[in-house]
Design a protein around this motif. Structure first.
Motif, PDB file in Angstrom:
ATOM      1  N   LEU A   1      15.469  56.524  40.206  1.00  0.00           N
ATOM      2  CA  LEU A   1      14.691  56.292  41.245  1.00  0.00           C
ATOM      3  C   LEU A   1      14.943  55.005  41.985  1.00  0.00           C
ATOM      4  O   LEU A   1      15.057  54.149  41.134  1.00  0.00           O
ATOM      5  CB  LEU A   1      13.108  56.489  40.987  1.00  0.00           C
ATOM      6  N   HIS A   2      14.830  54.685  43.305  1.00  0.00           N
ATOM      7  CA  HIS A   2      14.804  53.616  43.627  1.00  0.00           C
ATOM      8  C   HIS A   2      13.630  53.024  44.299  1.00  0.00           C
ATOM      9  O   HIS A   2      13.142  53.693  45.207  1.00  0.00           O
ATOM     10  CB  HIS A   2      16.015  53.539  44.914  1.00  0.00           C
ATOM     11  N   PHE A   3      12.916  52.205  43.579  1.00  0.00           N
ATOM     12  CA  PHE A   3      11.637  51.847  44.134  1.00  0.00           C
ATOM     13  C   PHE A   3      11.540  50.140  43.916  1.00  0.00           C
ATOM     14  O   PHE A   3      12.113  49.647  43.108  1.00  0.00           O
ATOM     15  CB  PHE A   3      10.483  52.211  43.085  1.00  0.00           C
ATOM     16  N   PHE A   4      10.840  49.743  44.905  1.00  0.00           N
ATOM     17  CA  PHE A   4      10.929  48.137  45.180  1.00  0.00           C
ATOM     18  C   PHE A   4      12.077  47.368  45.018  1.00  0.00           C
ATOM     19  O   PHE A   4      12.146  46.495  44.056  1.00  0.00           O
ATOM     20  CB  PHE A   4       9.631  47.874  44.028  1.00  0.00           C
ATOM     21  N   GLY A   5      13.215  47.724  45.443  1.00  0.00           N
ATOM     22  CA  GLY A   5      14.469  47.289  45.253  1.00  0.00           C
ATOM     23  C   GLY A   5      14.959  47.364  43.709  1.00  0.00           C
ATOM     24  O   GLY A   5      15.958  46.573  43.091  1.00  0.00           O
ATOM     25  N   ARG A   6      14.359  48.256  42.762  1.00  0.00           N
ATOM     26  CA  ARG A   6      14.993  48.289  41.531  1.00  0.00           C
ATOM     27  C   ARG A   6      15.445  49.719  41.250  1.00  0.00           C
ATOM     28  O   ARG A   6      14.709  50.740  41.859  1.00  0.00           O
ATOM     29  CB  ARG A   6      13.809  47.959  40.509  1.00  0.00           C
ATOM     30  N   ASN A   7      16.361  49.880  40.244  1.00  0.00           N
ATOM     31  CA  ASN A   7      16.988  51.245  39.995  1.00  0.00           C
ATOM     32  C   ASN A   7      16.190  51.775  38.829  1.00  0.00           C
ATOM     33  O   ASN A   7      16.326  51.085  37.886  1.00  0.00           O
ATOM     34  CB  ASN A   7      18.346  51.278  39.867  1.00  0.00           C
ATOM     35  N   ILE A   8      15.149  52.689  38.901  1.00  0.00           N
ATOM     36  CA  ILE A   8      14.481  53.109  37.623  1.00  0.00           C
ATOM     37  C   ILE A   8      15.096  54.332  37.035  1.00  0.00           C
ATOM     38  O   ILE A   8      15.217  55.511  37.837  1.00  0.00           O
ATOM     39  CB  ILE A   8      13.072  53.246  37.898  1.00  0.00           C
ATOM     40  N   SER A   9      15.834  54.197  35.719  1.00  0.00           N
ATOM     41  CA  SER A   9      16.484  55.276  35.245  1.00  0.00           C
ATOM     42  C   SER A   9      15.401  56.423  34.690  1.00  0.00           C
ATOM     43  O   SER A   9      14.206  55.832  33.857  1.00  0.00           O
ATOM     44  CB  SER A   9      17.339  54.924  34.131  1.00  0.00           C
ATOM     45  N   LEU A  10      15.269  57.423  35.011  1.00  0.00           N
ATOM     46  CA  LEU A  10      14.487  58.518  34.447  1.00  0.00           C
ATOM     47  C   LEU A  10      14.809  59.071  32.939  1.00  0.00           C
ATOM     48  O   LEU A  10      14.739  60.128  32.546  1.00  0.00           O
ATOM     49  CB  LEU A  10      14.286  59.597  35.328  1.00  0.00           C
ATOM     50  N   GLN A  11      15.197  58.079  32.033  1.00  0.00           N
ATOM     51  CA  GLN A  11      15.334  58.282  30.654  1.00  0.00           C
ATOM     52  C   GLN A  11      14.620  57.107  30.088  1.00  0.00           C
ATOM     53  O   GLN A  11      14.834  56.014  30.270  1.00  0.00           O
ATOM     54  CB  GLN A  11      16.837  58.317  30.514  1.00  0.00           C
ATOM     55  N   ILE A  12      13.957  57.481  28.859  1.00  0.00           N
ATOM     56  CA  ILE A  12      13.160  56.326  28.459  1.00  0.00           C
ATOM     57  C   ILE A  12      14.121  55.324  27.744  1.00  0.00           C
ATOM     58  O   ILE A  12      14.135  54.222  27.673  1.00  0.00           O
ATOM     59  CB  ILE A  12      12.004  56.888  27.204  1.00  0.00           C
ATOM     60  N   ALA A  13      15.267  55.744  26.794  1.00  0.00           N
ATOM     61  CA  ALA A  13      15.952  55.255  26.039  1.00  0.00           C
ATOM     62  C   ALA A  13      17.430  55.790  26.484  1.00  0.00           C
ATOM     63  O   ALA A  13      17.731  57.074  25.929  1.00  0.00           O
ATOM     64  CB  ALA A  13      15.625  54.858  24.778  1.00  0.00           C
ATOM     65  N   ASP A  14      18.363  55.060  26.834  1.00  0.00           N
ATOM     66  CA  ASP A  14      19.751  55.754  26.798  1.00  0.00           C
ATOM     67  C   ASP A  14      20.517  55.279  25.865  1.00  0.00           C
ATOM     68  O   ASP A  14      21.066  54.336  25.751  1.00  0.00           O
ATOM     69  CB  ASP A  14      20.520  55.157  28.167  1.00  0.00           C
ATOM     70  N   VAL A  15      20.205  55.972  24.598  1.00  0.00           N
ATOM     71  CA  VAL A  15      20.776  55.300  23.368  1.00  0.00           C
ATOM     72  C   VAL A  15      22.244  55.960  23.271  1.00  0.00           C
ATOM     73  O   VAL A  15      22.360  57.234  23.735  1.00  0.00           O
ATOM     74  CB  VAL A  15      20.130  56.151  22.023  1.00  0.00           C
ATOM     75  N   ASN A  16      23.255  55.139  22.920  1.00  0.00           N
ATOM     76  CA  ASN A  16      24.454  55.637  22.864  1.00  0.00           C
ATOM     77  C   ASN A  16      24.767  56.705  21.961  1.00  0.00           C
ATOM     78  O   ASN A  16      25.796  57.326  21.827  1.00  0.00           O
ATOM     79  CB  ASN A  16      25.614  54.399  23.001  1.00  0.00           C
ATOM     80  N   ILE A  17      23.867  56.771  20.912  1.00  0.00           N
ATOM     81  CA  ILE A  17      24.091  57.879  19.936  1.00  0.00           C
ATOM     82  C   ILE A  17      22.887  58.981  20.204  1.00  0.00           C
ATOM     83  O   ILE A  17      22.728  59.724  19.262  1.00  0.00           O
ATOM     84  CB  ILE A  17      23.941  57.300  18.490  1.00  0.00           C
ATOM     85  N   GLY A  18      22.647  59.328  21.333  1.00  0.00           N
ATOM     86  CA  GLY A  18      21.382  60.177  21.783  1.00  0.00           C
ATOM     87  C   GLY A  18      21.446  61.335  21.017  1.00  0.00           C
ATOM     88  O   GLY A  18      20.353  61.699  20.459  1.00  0.00           O
ATOM     89  N   ILE A  19      22.392  62.211  20.691  1.00  0.00           N
ATOM     90  CA  ILE A  19      22.604  63.339  20.440  1.00  0.00           C
ATOM     91  C   ILE A  19      22.125  63.294  18.813  1.00  0.00           C
ATOM     92  O   ILE A  19      21.314  64.196  18.011  1.00  0.00           O
ATOM     93  CB  ILE A  19      23.440  64.210  20.712  1.00  0.00           C
ATOM     94  N   LEU A  20      22.696  62.119  18.231  1.00  0.00           N
ATOM     95  CA  LEU A  20      22.227  61.972  16.668  1.00  0.00           C
ATOM     96  C   LEU A  20      20.911  61.740  16.505  1.00  0.00           C
ATOM     97  O   LEU A  20      20.243  62.229  15.655  1.00  0.00           O
ATOM     98  CB  LEU A  20      23.322  60.739  16.240  1.00  0.00           C
ATOM     99  N   TYR A  21      20.311  60.941  17.338  1.00  0.00           N
ATOM    100  CA  TYR A  21      18.851  60.491  17.350  1.00  0.00           C
ATOM    101  C   TYR A  21      18.247  61.666  17.369  1.00  0.00           C
ATOM    102  O   TYR A  21      17.275  62.008  16.431  1.00  0.00           O
ATOM    103  CB  TYR A  21      18.413  59.778  18.577  1.00  0.00           C
TER     104      TYR A  21
END
Lengths: 188, 355
Positions: B107-127
């Motif tokens: 989402l693009h709010f207040f000049g910031r890009n807000i990613s709709l994912q709490i944590a983009d861990v690079n080992i997501g699926i392992l987590y």
């Protein structure tokens, strides 16, 4: 071995083929069957809103009838109580006083008329026994109650509305089972 | 010192997101109990809950209220601490998976890009795998702490079942990871937006993953842990009131989040099918596209939830030996085979289809 009847069903004990052992085709078949039920009509009758129509010979709660002038028909002869196999009916007779002719049709009337709906088996013998066509079984059944005494129905529970004052209520209570006013229930 | 500084904007943004995801999955779990009963009713030509509110929509509230007002019994012979810990763990692990699932692009709010994912861990699926295997602790501890044979049986069954099916699940996933080359869920979704969904690249892998997901969620036909006609109630026999509610609730949250994982892995996540999303962004703006994407994601998840329920009301429960046979003798060799085929195809492709 020769079968004794033509209704013998031979059970196959063959080992399953590969297709059958895969199990998935059978699952898909089953799922198709359950899915097809989405489009089927459910036979539920949502009770308090919708009511199942009773059969024309349904025997429900007793009703004490009035004649067309609104007078009670019952003369407290006690034949219904005698006929009752469950001994559910009690009554007390009283004599009609002068000036009460608009209330009671005969010279004797039931001052108290009680049916214990927990004892009643809704056989309809009271209806058949009544020479005055005063009691007959309607198309409703007793609603639930928290206490036993709530099932002992008195005159005020069973007496039909006055046809003169409340013709619609009278008609409704009469239902489709009612015999015509002057006919007797036991001609046969 | 920079590491210790808290970026308050990121902090609030993530906090809001966490609250939204947690309460969202709670509400969805709540209404999947309603949906389950409604789906069951429709599949069986009944009406289902229809008394509490319009179409029975307040039924989950009534159920929750009922559970809250029930007497909370802690058996005398149970170990109290573990008895309480069990449902808490079940709930906690169920909720934790939601952290790595990309619920939308940004989402693009207040000049910031807000990613709709709490944590983009690079080992997501392992987590996800780690958390899922922790889920068995909730059941195990609950069943053991109850100090009841039936509960223990249920817990044992659940534990052995989850361990056996996790293997096949992992092996099925390895083939997928060979195709995608990444462990991050967000990147996987990104790849699927540009090309085909992974389902078309890994149909067998998906099937194995789906079956294992059913087993991991303890759903019919793999609900041996709570087989009520054999084990009274399985691991939650001794539980009452909201602790029982937590166990039942955790099952629905698990169902919701594993649907989300499956959608992200195999069905393009928040990708809008038949549409070029990047072209759409230039047309109607980032925010609108993200909202549409999230709606699409939830529709896909709803489809999976329906599948879960549909299967539950179609297929009877497995016998225990059948369950183990399926897990060890069929799914694991099958996923190994899938891995081999995938590897061979990848090598062939690198070699420009020459042997």
């Amino acid at each position: 071995m020769q079968a004794l009847t033509n209704r013998v069903k031979v059970v196959s004990r063959k080992p399953m083929t590969f297709w059958e052992r895969m199990y998935l085709p059978a699952i898909f078949k089953g799922m198709a069957i359950t899915f097809s039920h989405i489009f089927k009509k459910d036979p539920t009758i949502s009770y308090p809103e919708q009511k199942r129509p009773f059969s024309p010979v349904f025997r429900g709660l007793q009703i004490l009838n009035r004649d067309e002038e609104g007078r009670e028909r019952c003369t407290a002869c006690g034949l219904c109580a005698v006929a009752c196999p469950a001994e559910a009916i009690t009554m007390e007779a009283a004599e009609r006083q002068p000036g009460q002719e608009h209330l009671y049709r005969e010279e004797k009337y039931a001052a108290k008329y009680e049916i214990n709906m927990l004892r009643c088996i809704f056989c309809g013998l009271c209806e058949e026994a009544c020479p005055k066509d005063a009691v007959y079984l309607s198309e409703t059944f007793a609603p639930s109650n928290f206490q036993r005494k709530g099932f002992i129905y008195g005159k005020d529970d069973m007496l039909i509305p006055d046809p003169k004052q409340d013709p619609e209520g009278y008609k409704k209570a009469l239902g489709s089972r009612a015999k015509h006013p002057e006919g007797h229930g036991n001609e046969h | 010192m920079d590491l210790l500084l808290i970026n308050w904007a990121v902090f609030t943004e993530k906090l809001i997101l966490i609250i939204a995801v947690v309460s969202g999955s709670l509400v969805i779990a709540m209404y999947s109990t309603y949906a389950e009963r409604k789906v069951a009713a429709i599949l069986q030509d009944r009406k289902g809950p229809n008394r509490a509110g319009p179409f029975g929509l307040f039924q989950p509230l009534a159920d929750g209220l009922k559970l809250f007002f029930k007497e909370e019994i802690i058996p005398n012979f149970s170990s109290k601490f573990l008895f309480i810990l069990g449902p808490c763990l079940a709930m906690l692990t169920a909720m934790m998976i939601g952290a790595v699932i990309p619920w939308g692009n940004m989402l693009h709010f207040f000049g910031r890009n807000i990613s709709l994912q709490i944590a983009d861990v690079n080992i997501g699926i392992l987590y996800v795998f780690g958390v899922v295997s922790m889920g068995v602790y909730g059941i195990m501890i609950g069943g053991w702490a109850s100090n009841n044979k039936f509960s223990l049986f249920g817990a044992l069954r659940a534990a052995s079942q989850i361990i056996s099916y996790e293997l096949a699940m992992g092996l099925a996933l390895i083939a997928l990871l060979m195709v995608t080359g990444t462990l991050s869920l967000k990147e996987m979704v990104g790849q699927q937006m540009d090309s085909y969904w992974n389902f078309f690249k890994q149909p067998l892998g998906f099937l194995i993953f789906l079956i294992c997901a059913f087993a991991e969620c303890n759903r019919t036909p793999f609900d041996l842990a709570e087989a009520e006609n054999e084990l009274v109630g399985g691991y939650h026999t001794e539980y009452s009131s909201m602790k029982l509610g937590f166990y039942l609730f955790a099952e629905y949250i698990n169902m919701f989040l594993s649907s989300a994982v499956m959608v992200s892995l195999f069905f393009g996540g928040y990708d809008i099918p038949f549409l070029n999303d990047t072209a759409l962004i230039t047309k109607i703006g980032v925010n609108w596209v993200t909202i549409i994407q999230s709606v699409i994601l939830f529709m896909k998840i709803a489809g999976f939830l329906f599948l879960f329920m549909w299967v539950r009301w179609t297929i009877p429960r497995f016998r225990y030996d059948q369950l183990m046979n399926l897990g060890w003798k069929i799914l694991i060799p099958l996923s190994l085979f899938n891995m081999m085929i995938t590897g061979a195809l990848i090598l062939l492709k690198q070699n420009h289809w020459h042997f």
